[in-house]
Design an enzyme around this catalytic site. Structure first.
Site: not given
Length: 209
Positions: A58, A74-76, A111
C-alpha cells in the site's frame, strides 16, 4: 522545528482520526492495491508476513506520486482459532465470526510500513507488526442483530471496532489499543526513527523540543 510531510496510504477513517488526535494532519492517498493477489503471491507466510506485505504494498503503491515526505501504510487482520481473517464483507460471514468470538479471545495484527521519500525516490524504509490480544464479552442475539444491522462490522478487520460501536463488546485489551484501532502509535514512532524522522516533526502544532 522542521516540519515533515506525512502521507497516509489508507482510506481508513479510524486511522486518520487517530493520527489527527495525536497531533498529525496527514495527506490521505488510497492505494487501491489488490490485497487478495498480494496474499496469493506469498509462499507459506507467517501471519506477520501477510500484514507487513500488504502494508508495504500500500505504501509503495502511492510512492510514485510523492516528491518528498514520509509514507505510512498499514494493514490489519484478525488471528482467531488459528486462522487469519480480514474484513467479513457480508452479514452472514460477520455473524458466523461473532458467534464464535463471543466470550472468546483473539489477536489483532497490524502491519506497518514507513517509507521516506526524497526527490521522488524511496531512500529508506522500515516495516513491523504489532500484535494485540483482544478479549470479547458475551454478546446476546439481540445485540448481535443490532450491531450487524449498523453495517459497521462488515468493513473492518475481525468484524469489530474498538473506537466505534464494537467497543461495547470488547471486554479488554492486552497490548497496544491504538493498533486495534488501525495504526500503532508506538510502533509507528519507532519505524519513523528508523528512517530518520522524529515524530515531533510531524505534529501539526508548533511545540518546543
Amino acid at each position: 522545528m522542521r516540519r515533515v510531510r506525512l502521507i497516509l496510504a489508507s482510506a481508513s477513517p479510524a486511522r486518520l482520526n487517530l493520527l489527527r488526535a495525536a497531533g498529525v494532519e496527514p495527506e490521505v492517498r488510497v492505494s487501491g492495491v489488490d490485497e487478495e493477489a498480494i496474499e496469493a503471491s506469498l509462499t507459506d507466510p507467517a501471519p506477520e508476513d501477510v500484514v507487513t506485505a500488504l502494508a508495504d504494498a500500500k505504501a509503495r503503491a502511492v510512492a510514485g506520486g510523492v516528491t518528498d515526505g514520509v509514507i505510512v501504510g498499514c494493514d490489519s487482520m484478525f488471528l482467531f482459532d488459528g486462522a487469519l481473517v480480514g474484513k467479513p464483507r457480508t452479514v452472514e460471514v460477520a455473524r458466523e465470526r461473532w458467534l464464535r468470538m463471543s466470550g472468546a479471545t483473539g489477536e489483532l495484527l497490524t502491519g506497518h510500513a514507513v517509507l521516506r521519500v526524497e526527490g521522488s525516490t524511496v531512500v529508506k524504509s522500515a516495516v513491523g507488526t504489532m500484535r494485540t490480544t483482544v478479549h470479547f464479552g458475551e454478546v446476546s442475539e439481540a445485540e448481535l442483530d443490532a450491531y450487524l444491522a449498523t453495517g459497521e462490522p462488515l468493513a473492518v478487520a475481525g468484524a469489530f471496532t474498538l473506537d466505534g460501536l464494537g467497543g461495547w463488546f470488547v471486554a479488554g485489551v492486552q497490548g497496544d489499543p491504538s493498533s486495534v484501532v488501525g495504526i500503532s502509535l508506538p510502533l509507528t514512532r519507532r519505524l519513523l526513527a528508523e528512517v530518520g524522522v522524529r515524530v515531533v516533526d510531524l505534529w501539526s502544532q508548533q511545540v518546543s523540543t
